[in-house]
Design an enzyme around this catalytic site. Structure first.
Site, mmCIF file in Angstrom:
data_model
loop_
_atom_site.group_PDB
_atom_site.id
_atom_site.type_symbol
_atom_site.label_atom_id
_atom_site.label_comp_id
_atom_site.label_asym_id
_atom_site.label_seq_id
_atom_site.Cartn_x
_atom_site.Cartn_y
_atom_site.Cartn_z
ATOM 1 N N ALA A 1 36.488 45.886 -5.909
ATOM 2 C CA ALA A 1 36.966 46.853 -6.896
ATOM 3 C C ALA A 1 38.054 46.270 -7.805
ATOM 4 O O ALA A 1 38.048 46.479 -9.012
ATOM 5 C CB ALA A 1 37.480 48.092 -6.172
ATOM 6 N N GLU B 1 32.341 49.010 8.895
ATOM 7 C CA GLU B 1 32.878 50.372 8.769
ATOM 8 C C GLU B 1 31.833 51.400 9.188
ATOM 9 O O GLU B 1 32.128 52.382 9.873
ATOM 10 C CB GLU B 1 33.340 50.608 7.325
ATOM 11 C CG GLU B 1 34.582 49.782 7.021
ATOM 12 C CD GLU B 1 35.104 49.895 5.593
ATOM 13 O OE1 GLU B 1 36.318 49.757 5.401
ATOM 14 O OE2 GLU B 1 34.310 50.096 4.664
ATOM 15 N N GLY C 1 31.645 52.708 -13.430
ATOM 16 C CA GLY C 1 32.241 52.340 -12.142
ATOM 17 C C GLY C 1 33.667 51.888 -12.409
ATOM 18 O O GLY C 1 34.278 52.249 -13.413
ATOM 19 N N PHE C 2 34.187 51.051 -11.525
ATOM 20 C CA PHE C 2 35.578 50.616 -11.690
ATOM 21 C C PHE C 2 35.771 49.842 -12.994
ATOM 22 O O PHE C 2 36.732 50.072 -13.718
ATOM 23 C CB PHE C 2 36.002 49.750 -10.506
ATOM 24 C CG PHE C 2 36.203 50.539 -9.257
ATOM 25 C CD1 PHE C 2 37.313 51.357 -9.126
ATOM 26 C CD2 PHE C 2 35.303 50.480 -8.208
ATOM 27 C CE1 PHE C 2 37.514 52.098 -7.979
ATOM 28 C CE2 PHE C 2 35.489 51.214 -7.054
ATOM 29 C CZ PHE C 2 36.597 52.026 -6.944
ATOM 30 N N GLY C 3 34.863 48.914 -13.300
ATOM 31 C CA GLY C 3 35.024 48.084 -14.496
ATOM 32 C C GLY C 3 34.954 48.920 -15.763
ATOM 33 O O GLY C 3 35.855 48.877 -16.611
HETATM 34 C C1 LIG Z 1 29.463 50.684 0.363
HETATM 35 C C2 LIG Z 1 30.439 49.854 -0.427
HETATM 36 C C3 LIG Z 1 31.721 49.672 0.041
HETATM 37 C C4 LIG Z 1 32.638 48.915 -0.679
HETATM 38 N N1 LIG Z 1 33.902 48.766 -0.193
HETATM 39 C C5 LIG Z 1 34.822 48.101 -0.931
HETATM 40 C C6 LIG Z 1 36.167 48.006 -0.493
HETATM 41 O O1 LIG Z 1 36.520 48.513 0.572
HETATM 42 N N2 LIG Z 1 37.053 47.350 -1.290
HETATM 43 C C7 LIG Z 1 36.685 46.791 -2.485
HETATM 44 O O2 LIG Z 1 37.522 46.226 -3.183
HETATM 45 N N3 LIG Z 1 35.415 46.860 -2.912
HETATM 46 C C8 LIG Z 1 34.479 47.502 -2.179
HETATM 47 N N4 LIG Z 1 33.184 47.579 -2.615
HETATM 48 C C9 LIG Z 1 32.814 46.890 -3.852
HETATM 49 C C10 LIG Z 1 33.238 47.674 -5.071
HETATM 50 O O3 LIG Z 1 32.859 49.024 -4.938
HETATM 51 C C11 LIG Z 1 32.613 47.038 -6.288
HETATM 52 O O4 LIG Z 1 33.039 45.709 -6.379
HETATM 53 C C12 LIG Z 1 32.977 47.779 -7.556
HETATM 54 O O5 LIG Z 1 32.510 49.100 -7.506
HETATM 55 C C13 LIG Z 1 32.401 47.059 -8.771
HETATM 56 O O6 LIG Z 1 32.705 47.777 -9.921
HETATM 57 P P1 LIG Z 1 31.729 47.712 -11.167
HETATM 58 O O7 LIG Z 1 32.354 48.544 -12.228
HETATM 59 O O8 LIG Z 1 31.388 46.325 -11.455
HETATM 60 O O9 LIG Z 1 30.396 48.399 -10.661
HETATM 61 P P2 LIG Z 1 30.155 49.824 -10.032
HETATM 62 O O10 LIG Z 1 31.384 50.424 -9.501
HETATM 63 O O11 LIG Z 1 28.997 49.652 -9.114
HETATM 64 O O12 LIG Z 1 29.710 50.708 -11.273
HETATM 65 C C14 LIG Z 1 28.538 50.477 -11.960
HETATM 66 C C15 LIG Z 1 28.211 51.744 -12.720
HETATM 67 O O13 LIG Z 1 27.174 51.464 -13.629
HETATM 68 C C16 LIG Z 1 26.190 52.459 -13.566
HETATM 69 N N5 LIG Z 1 24.953 51.787 -13.947
HETATM 70 C C17 LIG Z 1 24.297 50.814 -13.288
HETATM 71 N N6 LIG Z 1 23.248 50.395 -14.006
HETATM 72 C C18 LIG Z 1 23.252 51.120 -15.145
HETATM 73 C C19 LIG Z 1 22.423 51.157 -16.272
HETATM 74 N N7 LIG Z 1 21.384 50.344 -16.395
HETATM 75 N N8 LIG Z 1 22.694 52.051 -17.243
HETATM 76 C C20 LIG Z 1 23.751 52.895 -17.151
HETATM 77 N N9 LIG Z 1 24.583 52.902 -16.089
HETATM 78 C C21 LIG Z 1 24.332 52.009 -15.106
HETATM 79 C C22 LIG Z 1 26.228 52.972 -12.136
HETATM 80 O O14 LIG Z 1 25.743 54.289 -12.082
HETATM 81 C C23 LIG Z 1 27.726 52.887 -11.839
HETATM 82 O O15 LIG Z 1 28.382 54.063 -12.207
HETATM 83 C C24 LIG Z 1 32.246 48.329 -1.899
HETATM 84 C C25 LIG Z 1 30.953 48.503 -2.372
HETATM 85 C C26 LIG Z 1 30.048 49.269 -1.648
HETATM 86 C C27 LIG Z 1 28.654 49.472 -2.169
#
Ligand SMILES: Cc1cc2nc3c(=O)[nH]c(=O)nc-3n(C[C@H](O)[C@H](O)[C@H](O)COP(=O)(O)OP(=O)(O)OC[C@H]3O[C@@H](n4cnc5c(N)ncnc54)[C@H](O)[C@@H]3O)c2cc1C
Length: 454
Positions: A328, A180, A19-21
Site C-alpha cells: 500500500a 492472516e 485503490g491506494f495509488g
Molecule cells: C488480501 C490482501 C492483503 C494485503 N495486505 C497488505 C498489507 O497488509 N499491507 C500492505 O502494505 N499491502 C497489502 N496488500 C497490498 C496492497 O493492498 C496493494 O499493494 C495496494 O492496494 C496497491 O494499490 P494500487 O492502487 O496499485 O492498486 P489497488 O489498491 O488494487 O487498486 C486498483 C483499483 O483499480 C481498479 N481497477 C482495476 N482494473 C481496472 C480497470 N481496468 N478499469 C478501472 N478500474 C480498474 C480496481 O477496482 C481498484 O479499485 C494486500 C493486498 C491484498 C490483496
C-alpha cells in the site's frame, strides 16, 4: 515533457483505478488547476489489507469499502466515473471504459494508471473455481460463504470422511495474506464456534497452510519468519512448506512434496499465492512500446512515467521499478509523487528528483494479540507488534465512521469471541451467476460505439 501552453482549457488528468495509488493521486491534485476524472471498476475504494477479516466474519464489507463519491464529494475538480477501462489509445490520448450496457471514451492530457494487480494462478486459472483468491469484496464474501458453510455441512454429514473433508481448510501461499487468513480460520474454529454445534466439534477442524518455499512470511526476514511459524503452530495451524500445488478440484488438492505426491481431501481451499498485473497493463505497455516484467507490470522510468510517454504515469502495483514490493505505501507514495509531477509541470518547474520510496515497515497479524512487524532496523513479534498493527490499520482506513465501527467489531472479536458478520446471502449466489452470464461488467454487453464524455 508535455507542453502545457498548447492547451486552451484546463489540463485534464484521467486516473484509472481508485485503490491506494489512484485515490491518493486524485486527492493530491485537490488544489491543482486541473480537471480530474477518476475511473474505477467498482463504486468503492477498497482497503485490501483487511479483506481477510471480511472473509472470516469480523468486519462488514462496508467498513473496508468506502464509496469513492463520498470520499471525493468535496473535491470540486474531481469527478468519478464507474467503468472498467479496457483500452488506452496512447496516440489519440483517450481512455475507453465499459460500464453495464454502455462504453465511453474520455480524453486526457495526463494519464495516471493505477489499476493494481490481479490474482495469479501461475497459468492454472481453472484452480480459481475451487480455490478463490482474495482481491475484491466479492472474493471475500464468497470465501466467507464457503468457510461458514463448511461447518454447517459438516454438522449435517454422517460419514466421518465427509465430515473431515468439510472440516479441512487449506490456504495456499504463506505470505502475509495466507498467514492472516489461516490464523483467523484457526481462531474461528477454536475460539468462536465451539459450543454452537451439536454433532461436530469445530475444534477438530484442520487448518493447513501450504507454500512452495521453505519458510513462511519470507518478506519479513529470517527472525520474524521463525517467530511467525512458531505463533502459527501455537494456534494449531499445520504449516507445510516446500509443498507445491499441482492440481485443485472440488473435493481436494494435489501437492508435490520432497517425499512425493499427495492428495489432501478438503472442500474449502483458498489461494493467496501470487499476483500479476491486469491485462490493461500489457495493453498500455504494448501500445507505448514499453516493456513489462514477468508479472506483467510496466517497467517505468525513475519518475514513474512510461518510457517515451511523459504524459503517462504508472503507479502502485502496476509499476515495475527498483524491485519495489506491491504494498500500500508504495502505491500511496507513487500516486502522490505522480500528482506532484503534474503540478510541477503546470507551474513550469523543472523535473523533480526520481521517485524515492520511504519504507515505513511492514506487518502481518497471526491471530489476536499476536503479529510480526518490521520497522527500520527493529523487529517486533507478539503483543507489541499486534498493537502496532492495530494502530497503523486504523490510521489508513479511510473514513471516520468506518474507524469507529471497526474498533467496535474488533472489540467483539478480539476481547470477546464473537464474529458479528457471518451472513452469506442467496443474492450473492445469484449475482455470481449473473456475472457468469453477462461478463465482467455485470450488465448487458455494450451496444453501439463508445459515448464521448468530455
Ligand atoms: C488480501 C490482501 C492483503 C494485503 N495486505 C497488505 C498489507 O497488509 N499491507 C500492505 O502494505 N499491502 C497489502 N496488500 C497490498 C496492497 O493492498 C496493494 O499493494 C495496494 O492496494 C496497491 O494499490 P494500487 O492502487 O496499485 O492498486 P489497488 O489498491 O488494487 O487498486 C486498483 C483499483 O483499480 C481498479 N481497477 C482495476 N482494473 C481496472 C480497470 N481496468 N478499469 C478501472 N478500474 C480498474 C480496481 O477496482 C481498484 O479499485 C494486500 C493486498 C491484498 C490483496
Amino acid at each position: 515533457v508535455v507542453d502545457m501552453d498548447e492547451l486552451d482549457q484546463r489540463h485534464r488528468v484521467v486516473v484509472i483505478g481508485a485503490g491506494f495509488g489512484g485515490l491518493f493521486a486524485t486527492k493530491a491534485l485537490k488544489r491543482a488547476d486541473v480537471d480530474v476524472t477518476l475511473i474505477n471498476g467498482t463504486t468503492h475504494h477498497l482497503f485490501q489489507p483487511l479483506l481477510y477479516q471480511v472473509a472470516t466474519g469480523i468486519l462488514s464489507e462496508g467498513e473496508i469499502a468506502v464509496p469513492i463519491r463520498e470520499i471525493l464529494g468535496k473535491q470540486r475538480n474531481a469527478r468519478v466515473l464507474l467503468g472498467w477501462v479496457d483500452h488506452v489509445d496512447v496516440a489519440a490520448r483517450t481512455v475507453t471504459a465499459t460500464a453495464p450496457g454502455l462504453s465511453y471514451t474520455v480524453e486526457y492530457d495526463t494519464l495516471i494508471v493505477a489499476a493494481g494487480a490481479s490474482q495469479s494462478y501461475f497459468g492454472n486459472d481453472k484452480f480459481a473455481e475451487f480455490a478463490p483468491g482474495m482481491k475484491s469484496i466479492d472474493d471475500a464474501l464468497e470465501l466467507r460463504g464457503r468457510i461458514f458453510n463448511a461447518f454447517e455441512m459438516a454438522e449435517l454429514e454422517t460419514d466421518p470422511a465427509a465430515i473431515e473433508r468439510w472440516l479441512t481448510f487449506v490456504v495456499v501461499g504463506a505470505g502475509a495474506t495466507g498467514v492472516e487468513m489461516a490464523g483467523q480460520i484457526a481462531e474461528l474454529a477454536h475460539r468462536t464456534l465451539p459450543g454452537q454445534y451439536r454433532r461436530i466439534n469445530p475444534k477438530q477442524a484442520r487448518v493447513i497452510l501450504l507454500d512452495a518455499l521453505d519458510r513462511v512470511l519470507p518478506a519479513f526476514g529470517d527472525h520474524l519468519s521463525t517467530q511467525g511459524l512458531r505463533q502459527l503452530h501455537r494456534i494449531g495451524v499445520e504449516v507445510e512448506l516446500e509443498t507445491k500445488v499441482v492440481d485443485v478440484d472440488a473435493t481436494g488438492i494435489e501437492v508435490d512434496t520432497k517425499s512425493g505426491h499427495r492428495r489432501i481431501e478438503s472442500m474449502t481451499k483458498m489461494w493467496a499465492a501470487g499476483v500479476a498485473a491486469p491485462g490493461l497493463s500489457r495493453q498500455i505497455a504494448e501500445a507505448a512500446g514499453a516493456e513489462t516484467d514477468r508479472a506483467g507490470r510496466i517497467k517505468v522510468e525513475p519518475d514513474c512515467t512510461v518510457p517515451g510517454h511523459p504524459e503517462i504515469f504508472a503507479v502502485g502495483d502496476m509499476m515495475a521499478l527498483d524491485q519495489l514490493p506491491g504494498v500500500a505505501q508504495v502505491a500511496i507514495q507513487s500516486g502522490r509523487y505522480a500528482a506532484r509531477q503534474v503540478k510541477r509541470r503546470l507551474a513550469h518547474e523543472g523535473p523533480d528528483k526520481p521517485f524515492h520510496y520511504f519504507d515505513k515497515g511492514s506487518m502481518a497479524t497471526i491471530s489476536r494479540f499476536s503479529a510480526v512487524a518490521s520497522i527500520g532496523k527493529f523487529r517486533f513479534a507478539g503483543l507489541l507488534a499486534w498493537f502496532l498493527w492495530l494502530g497503523v490499520h486504523l490510521l489508513y482506513l479511510v473514513g471516520f465512521k468506518n474507524r469507529l465501527t471497526t474498533v467496535l467489531h474488533w472489540t467483539v472479536s478480539f476481547i470477546g469471541r464473537g464474529r458479528s458478520e457471518r451472513v452469506a446471502t442467496v443474492q450473492q449466489i445469484f449475482a455470481r451467476t449473473a456475472l457468469k452470464e453477462t461478463g465482467d461488467t455485470g450488465g448487458p454487453a455494450p451496444s453501439g460505439p463508445p459515448k464521448r464524455l468530455s
